[in-house]
Write a protein that holds these residues in place. Sequence first.
Motif, PDB file in Angstrom:
ATOM      1  N   GLN A   1      -6.600  -3.596  -5.104  1.00  0.00           N
ATOM      2  CA  GLN A   1      -7.852  -2.739  -5.218  1.00  0.00           C
ATOM      3  C   GLN A   1      -8.972  -3.193  -4.349  1.00  0.00           C
ATOM      4  O   GLN A   1      -9.690  -2.666  -3.819  1.00  0.00           O
TER       5      GLN A   1
ATOM      6  N   ASN B   1      -6.308   2.934   2.846  1.00  0.00           N
ATOM      7  CA  ASN B   1      -7.601   4.055   2.565  1.00  0.00           C
ATOM      8  C   ASN B   1      -7.384   5.655   2.433  1.00  0.00           C
ATOM      9  O   ASN B   1      -7.304   6.246   3.346  1.00  0.00           O
TER      10      ASN B   1
ATOM     11  N   CYS C   1       0.884  -1.102  -0.070  1.00  0.00           N
ATOM     12  CA  CYS C   1       0.192  -0.043   0.070  1.00  0.00           C
ATOM     13  C   CYS C   1       0.863   1.358  -0.166  1.00  0.00           C
ATOM     14  O   CYS C   1       0.179   2.222  -0.133  1.00  0.00           O
TER      15      CYS C   1
ATOM     16  N   ARG D   1      -8.931  -2.039   0.658  1.00  0.00           N
ATOM     17  CA  ARG D   1      -9.301  -0.731   0.816  1.00  0.00           C
ATOM     18  C   ARG D   1      -9.101  -0.380   2.357  1.00  0.00           C
ATOM     19  O   ARG D   1      -9.608   0.458   3.324  1.00  0.00           O
TER      20      ARG D   1
ATOM     21  N   THR E   1      -7.847   1.099   5.897  1.00  0.00           N
ATOM     22  CA  THR E   1      -7.488   1.825   6.433  1.00  0.00           C
ATOM     23  C   THR E   1      -5.789   1.478   7.472  1.00  0.00           C
ATOM     24  O   THR E   1      -5.927   0.339   8.058  1.00  0.00           O
TER      25      THR E   1
ATOM     26  N   THR F   1      -7.991   3.396  -2.133  1.00  0.00           N
ATOM     27  CA  THR F   1      -6.896   3.446  -2.031  1.00  0.00           C
ATOM     28  C   THR F   1      -5.582   3.169  -2.803  1.00  0.00           C
ATOM     29  O   THR F   1      -5.554   3.074  -3.457  1.00  0.00           O
TER      30      THR F   1
END
Length: 482
Positions: A278, A256, A224, A281, A283, A273
Motif C-alpha cells: 500500500q 492507482n 499490482c 500508489r 499508476t 491502489t
Amino acid sequence: MGRTSRKKRSSLANRAIAASAALILGGGGLVALNVYASAGEGWSGSPPEQTRNEGPQMSTIDCPDVGNELADVPEEARGEVDLELAAMDTQITDAYRQFADRREQIAQDPDLAENAVLGPLRAKRTAGLDRIGIAVERSGADRPEGLEGLAPCTLRADDTGAGGGGEEDEGQEPGEDENQDPDPAQEGNGPEASDFVDIQSVQPNVERPRQRRGASRGTFTTDCGRNENGKFNPDNVIVAPGVSNGAHHMHDYVGNQANDAFASDDDLARGATTCRNQGDRSTYYWPVLRLQNGEDENDVDADGGGKDQNVGEIQTPSQVTLKFVGSPRGKVTAMPRFLRIITGDAKAFTNGDANANASWSCTGFEDRQLKDKYPICPEGSQVVRSFAFQSCWDGRNTDSANHRTHVAFAQDDGSCPDGFRAIPQLVQRIVYDVPPGPGFAVDSFPEQLHKPVTDHGDFINVFGRKAMNRVVSCINDGRTCR
C-alpha cells in the motif's frame, strides 16, 4: 468515457475460430489477410480493380508530431499547449476517418484528398499552431521557430518497414518476409499479416551491458495485479491532462485507481491502489491488447473503442510483472514523487522509431525480441510485451514539455548521460494467453494502423517516501525484495 467491463477470457469456441482463421501458414509465408475485417470494421470495399497496380495504395495520414518538437515550453504555457496538442490528435483522427470513408473515391481522384481531407486539416493545424505560439509568447518566452512548417500532413502507404526503421531484418534471414507483402486491397486499419513473424525464425538478439564493480544488483518487485477489476479509459493524464479521450485508444490500468484525464497529483496521492504494497500508489498503464475474433467489446460504440477503430475482445493479461532494477555502473538514487515517464511512442509508425521502445516476444523465447513485429508463438507459448523504462533522471524535473527530456536511457555501457543520475529502472513484463497466429493487436491512434512499433507504457511514481527509500536500499544493497 465511463468504465467498461469485459469478458475475462475468450470462449474456447471463439479462440479456436480465431486461431484457425488467423494462423494460415503455407508456402513459407503468411497469407495476407486483414484480421480486423471480420469485426465489421474499416472501409466498405476494396479500391477499384484498375487502381490496384498503379503503385502503393495510400493507407494512412502522416502528420508531423508537434509535441515532440516542443521541448522548451514554459511551465506557464503548458496547460494551454497540451490542450492544443490534444485537439490536433482529434483533428488527425477525424481526418483519418474522412479519408477512410472516401478511400475508393480518393484512389480515383487524388485531388479529392487535398480538397476534402488534407487542406481542411492543414488549416486547422495552422490555427492551432498559431495559438501555441501565442501561448508561449504570453508567458514571456520567444515564439518557437518553425511552427508553421509543422502544419501540412500527407497521405502515405503502409509499405513494409515504414516507420519501423527496418527492424524486421533484426535477427532474421534475408528474404524471410518475401511472402508477407501487404495486400494492396486490404480493408480496415490493420494490422496486416506482414506485421507478424514466427518467433522461431528470429535469432537471439538480446544484449545487456556488463555489470561493473559497484553495480546496484538488487531488485524490487511490486505486485499490482493484472487489471482483473477492468479499469479502463481512453485518457492520458500525462500527455493530455484535462482532456477526455486524449489517447483515442483504451488503456489498462494497474496500481492507482484514481487515474483519469482529470486526476491531479493530490488525487493520485489519495487514490486507492491495487498494489499489495500500500506504500505504492503509483499508476502503471498501457494500451489494451484485443483478440480479433469477431466478438464485440462493451466499448464497441464508445470513444477509445469502436468510435476510434479499436475493436475486438479486450484480453486480461495472464501475468503482469512490475520490477525495479539497478544500474550496471553504480548506485541508484530515489525517484522524485510524481515523476512521469512515458516509454515508447504511440505514433512511431508515422514518426519513425527514434522513440520506439516496445519489445515483443514469446515465453520460452525471450532472448529474441521484436520491435516492429508481433510474434507468432508456438503452441504452449504465450505472447510477451515488455518495456524497459528510462533509468536516468535530470535531477530537477518531474516532467517536461514533450514528456521525454527530463529522463533518458542509459548509454550502451550502462552509464547515464552527463547531467543525469541513475534511478531505479521500471521493467514491465505483460503476458497474454492468446491463440497462435496473427489474430491480435494493441489499441492505437486510428491512423497508426495498430502497428506493434506503436506500443508504449506510462508510469507516474506515487510511492511514499518510506516505500521509495526501501526500493532504493534493496536495489543498492543487492537484495531481492517485494
